[in-house]
Design a protein around this motif. Structure first.
Motif, PDB file in Angstrom:
ATOM      1  N   ALA A 110       0.807  -1.215   0.000  1.00 33.89           N
ATOM      2  CA  ALA A 110       0.000   0.000   0.000  1.00 33.89           C
ATOM      3  C   ALA A 110       0.844   1.270   0.000  1.00 33.89           C
ATOM      4  N   LEU A 111       2.024   1.215   0.655  1.00 35.71           N
ATOM      5  CA  LEU A 111       2.762   2.444   0.912  1.00 35.71           C
ATOM      6  C   LEU A 111       4.094   2.573   0.176  1.00 35.71           C
ATOM      7  N   LEU A 112       4.725   1.455  -0.150  1.00 34.67           N
ATOM      8  CA  LEU A 112       6.074   1.530  -0.716  1.00 34.67           C
ATOM      9  C   LEU A 112       6.007   1.654  -2.233  1.00 34.67           C
ATOM     10  N   ARG A 113       5.743   2.855  -2.690  1.00 33.22           N
ATOM     11  CA  ARG A 113       5.635   3.130  -4.111  1.00 33.22           C
ATOM     12  C   ARG A 113       6.968   3.620  -4.654  1.00 33.22           C
ATOM     13  N   GLY A 114       7.500   2.917  -5.620  1.00 31.62           N
ATOM     14  CA  GLY A 114       8.787   3.295  -6.185  1.00 31.62           C
ATOM     15  C   GLY A 114       8.648   4.339  -7.275  1.00 31.62           C
ATOM     16  N   SER A 115       9.773   4.777  -7.816  1.00 33.92           N
ATOM     17  CA  SER A 115       9.778   5.752  -8.900  1.00 33.92           C
ATOM     18  C   SER A 115       9.315   5.097 -10.192  1.00 33.92           C
ATOM     19  N   GLU A 116       8.929   5.925 -11.159  1.00 31.58           N
ATOM     20  CA  GLU A 116       8.495   5.397 -12.448  1.00 31.58           C
ATOM     21  C   GLU A 116       9.643   4.731 -13.184  1.00 31.58           C
ATOM     22  N   GLU A 117      10.856   5.275 -13.014  1.00 34.53           N
ATOM     23  CA  GLU A 117      12.009   4.733 -13.728  1.00 34.53           C
ATOM     24  C   GLU A 117      12.481   3.407 -13.132  1.00 34.53           C
ATOM     25  N   GLY A 118      12.341   3.275 -11.820  1.00 42.68           N
ATOM     26  CA  GLY A 118      12.817   2.076 -11.139  1.00 42.68           C
ATOM     27  C   GLY A 118      11.715   1.051 -10.979  1.00 42.68           C
ATOM     28  N   ARG A 119      11.945   0.150 -10.022  1.00 42.08           N
ATOM     29  CA  ARG A 119      10.942  -0.876  -9.763  1.00 42.08           C
ATOM     30  C   ARG A 119      11.034  -1.294  -8.304  1.00 42.08           C
ATOM     31  N   THR A 120       9.897  -1.506  -7.685  1.00 37.95           N
ATOM     32  CA  THR A 120       9.841  -1.942  -6.293  1.00 37.95           C
ATOM     33  C   THR A 120       8.899  -3.128  -6.195  1.00 37.95           C
ATOM     34  N   THR A 121       9.401  -4.231  -5.634  1.00 35.66           N
ATOM     35  CA  THR A 121       8.636  -5.478  -5.551  1.00 35.66           C
ATOM     36  C   THR A 121       8.636  -5.959  -4.103  1.00 35.66           C
ATOM     37  N   TYR A 122       7.599  -6.682  -3.724  1.00 35.09           N
ATOM     38  CA  TYR A 122       7.463  -7.172  -2.347  1.00 35.09           C
ATOM     39  C   TYR A 122       7.058  -8.635  -2.391  1.00 35.09           C
ATOM     40  N   ILE A 123       7.712  -9.450  -1.560  1.00 29.96           N
ATOM     41  CA  ILE A 123       7.287 -10.835  -1.434  1.00 29.96           C
ATOM     42  C   ILE A 123       7.244 -11.217   0.047  1.00 29.96           C
ATOM     43  N   GLU A 124       6.337 -12.104   0.376  1.00 34.26           N
ATOM     44  CA  GLU A 124       6.239 -12.599   1.742  1.00 34.26           C
ATOM     45  C   GLU A 124       6.992 -13.918   1.820  1.00 34.26           C
ATOM     46  N   ALA A 125       8.080 -13.917   2.559  1.00 36.22           N
ATOM     47  CA  ALA A 125       8.925 -15.107   2.672  1.00 36.22           C
ATOM     48  C   ALA A 125       9.818 -14.951   3.892  1.00 36.22           C
ATOM     49  N   ASP A 126      10.483 -16.032   4.251  1.00 34.32           N
ATOM     50  CA  ASP A 126      11.313 -16.051   5.447  1.00 34.32           C
ATOM     51  C   ASP A 126      12.787 -16.093   5.060  1.00 34.32           C
ATOM     52  N   LEU A 127      13.611 -15.340   5.785  1.00 32.66           N
ATOM     53  CA  LEU A 127      15.049 -15.314   5.532  1.00 32.66           C
ATOM     54  C   LEU A 127      15.653 -16.713   5.551  1.00 32.66           C
ATOM     55  N   LEU A 128      15.094 -17.592   6.386  1.00 39.50           N
ATOM     56  CA  LEU A 128      15.627 -18.955   6.497  1.00 39.50           C
ATOM     57  C   LEU A 128      15.254 -19.840   5.321  1.00 39.50           C
ATOM     58  N   GLU A 129      14.547 -19.292   4.350  1.00 44.48           N
ATOM     59  CA  GLU A 129      14.202 -20.042   3.144  1.00 44.48           C
ATOM     60  C   GLU A 129      14.768 -19.329   1.920  1.00 44.48           C
ATOM     61  N   PRO A 130      16.108 -19.245   1.840  1.00 43.15           N
ATOM     62  CA  PRO A 130      16.719 -18.486   0.736  1.00 43.15           C
ATOM     63  C   PRO A 130      16.349 -19.012  -0.643  1.00 43.15           C
ATOM     64  N   GLU A 131      16.148 -20.332  -0.756  1.00 44.30           N
ATOM     65  CA  GLU A 131      15.805 -20.881  -2.071  1.00 44.30           C
ATOM     66  C   GLU A 131      14.441 -20.370  -2.538  1.00 44.30           C
ATOM     67  N   THR A 132      13.523 -20.149  -1.581  1.00 46.64           N
ATOM     68  CA  THR A 132      12.207 -19.606  -1.936  1.00 46.64           C
ATOM     69  C   THR A 132      12.340 -18.173  -2.430  1.00 46.64           C
ATOM     70  N   ILE A 133      13.132 -17.383  -1.723  1.00 47.88           N
ATOM     71  CA  ILE A 133      13.322 -15.979  -2.101  1.00 47.88           C
ATOM     72  C   ILE A 133      14.062 -15.876  -3.431  1.00 47.88           C
ATOM     73  N   LEU A 134      15.164 -16.591  -3.539  1.00 50.81           N
ATOM     74  CA  LEU A 134      16.004 -16.492  -4.730  1.00 50.81           C
ATOM     75  C   LEU A 134      15.329 -17.079  -5.965  1.00 50.81           C
ATOM     76  N   GLY A 135      14.411 -18.005  -5.749  1.00 52.85           N
ATOM     77  CA  GLY A 135      13.724 -18.615  -6.871  1.00 52.85           C
ATOM     78  C   GLY A 135      12.418 -17.952  -7.240  1.00 52.85           C
ATOM     79  N   ASP A 136      12.014 -16.943  -6.481  1.00 55.63           N
ATOM     80  CA  ASP A 136      10.744 -16.277  -6.744  1.00 55.63           C
ATOM     81  C   ASP A 136      10.801 -15.537  -8.087  1.00 55.63           C
ATOM     82  N   ARG A 137       9.762 -15.715  -8.875  1.00 51.13           N
ATOM     83  CA  ARG A 137       9.766 -15.126 -10.214  1.00 51.13           C
ATOM     84  C   ARG A 137       9.843 -13.607 -10.176  1.00 51.13           C
TER      85      ARG A 137
END
Length: 265
Positions: free
Chosen positions: A114-141
Motif C-alpha cells: 500500500a505504501l512503498l511506491r517506487g519511482s516510475e524509472e525504477g521498480r519496487t517489488t514485495y514478497i512474503e517469505a522467510d530469511l531462512l528459506e533463501p531458495e524460496t526468495i532467490l527462486g521467486d519469479r
C-alpha cells in the motif's frame, strides 16, 4: 487490515517488526507487542534512540551504496514501512534503482504493497517469505524479474538476524544469498550484541526468551562470520551509530548492536 490478514496472524504473540514499529512511534502493533516493548524500555530507556539510530544506519548505508553505483537492493526483514525506506533513499540517488522487499509478517507486506511506491524509472517489488528459506526468495519469479543477478546487488538485513536462534543456523542462510550474488555485490546488516552493554542486553534477551523467535545477541567474531568472502567497508565492524556518521560521531548512544557493510570479493 484485510480479514484475510487478520485470520493469518495471532495478535496475542509479539512479532519483532511490530515491537520495532512501537518503538518508532508507529500504530501497527498490538497489546502483546507493546508489552514486550515497554518491558525492554524499563530495562533500557535508551532503546528508542538506539532503534532510531539503527534506522539512520540503514539510510546511510543505502545512500552510500547508491552513490557507489549499486542500483539493485534485496532488503530482507523489511519491517513495517516508516520514513527513509530503502527504495526512497536509493531512488533519491538513482531513480532507476530496483528494490525487492522481503518479510515474513503479512502485516508488513500489506503495508508494503500500500505504501512503498517506487519511482516510475525504477521498480519496487514485495514478497512474503522467510530469511531462512533463501531458495524460496532467490527462486521467486518476481525477484528474478526485478533483479539481475549477473550484476552487483546489495543484500540488506537490518535488525533481523538476532531473531534467529543459533540452532537454525542463520550463517548458512546468509551464505546462500552471498553465493547467489556476483562479486562486487554488498552485504549490509545490523545485529544486537552484548559486547558493550552486557547487563542491559542480557535483560533484553530474557524478556524475549519466551517469544517465538527469542533474541540471540552475537559477539563481534560471530557477526564477522556472516562476512566470509567479503572485504569490510571502512570503518569495519563497529557500533551502528559509528558507521560513517553524518556530521561526526554522535553523542553517546546505547551501544546495543553492530552495523557492518562488506563488498563481495
Amino acid at each position: 487490515m484485510t480479514k484475510e490478514i487478520e485470520h493469518r496472524i495471532d495478535t496475542s504473540v509479539p512479532h519483532p517488526a511490530r515491537v520495532y514499529d512501537y518503538w518508532l512511534g508507529g500504530k501497527d502493533n498490538f497489546e502483546a507487542d507493546r508489552v514486550v516493548a515497554e518491558m525492554v524500555l524499563k530495562t533500557e530507556p535508551g532503546m528508542i534512540e538506539a532503534v532510531r539510530e539503527n534506522r539512520a544506519f540503514l539510510g546511510r548505508v543505502v545512500r552510500y551504496l547508491a552513490e557507489a553505483g549499486i542500483s539493485q537492493f534485496l532488503d530482507i526483514g523489511t519491517g513495517i514501512p516508516t520514513q527513509g525506506n530503502t527504495h526512497e533513499v536509493a531512488q533519491s540517488v538513482n531513480p532507476a534503482a530496483r528494490i525487492v522487499y522481503v518479510d515474513n509478517d503479512p502485516i508488513v507486506m500489506n503495508h508494503a504493497r500500500a505504501l512503498l511506491r517506487g519511482s516510475e524509472e525504477g521498480r519496487t517489488t514485495y514478497i512474503e517469505a522467510d530469511l531462512l528459506e533463501p531458495e524460496t526468495i532467490l527462486g521467486d519469479r518476481s525477484v528474478r524479474d526485478t533483479l539481475d543477478f549477473g550484476k552487483p546487488i546489495a543484500v540488506i538485513i537490518i535488525g533481523t538476524l538476532m531473531h534467529i536462534r543459533n540452532e537454525l543456523d542463520p550463517w548458512s542462510a546468509v551464505k546462500a544469498f552471498s553465493a547467489a550474488v556476483c562479486p562486487g555485490s554488498f552485504l549490509a546488516l545490523s545485529h544486537t550484541t552484548a559486547d558493550f552493554e552486557p547487563e542491559a542486553m542480557a535483560a533484553m534477551a530474557e524478556i524475549y526468551r519466551d517469544t517465538p523467535t527469542g533474541m540471540t545477541h552475537r559477539s563481534g567474531p560471530e557477526i564477522a562470520r556472516f562476512f566470509d568472502g567479503y572485504a569490510l567497508v571502512e570503518p569495519g565492524l563497529v557500533v551502528g551509530h559509528q558507521w560513517r556518521p553524518e556530521g561526526g560521531v554522535p553523542k553517546k548512544v546505547f551501544a546495543g548492536g553492530y552495523g557492518v557493510v562488506g563488498r563481495k570479493l
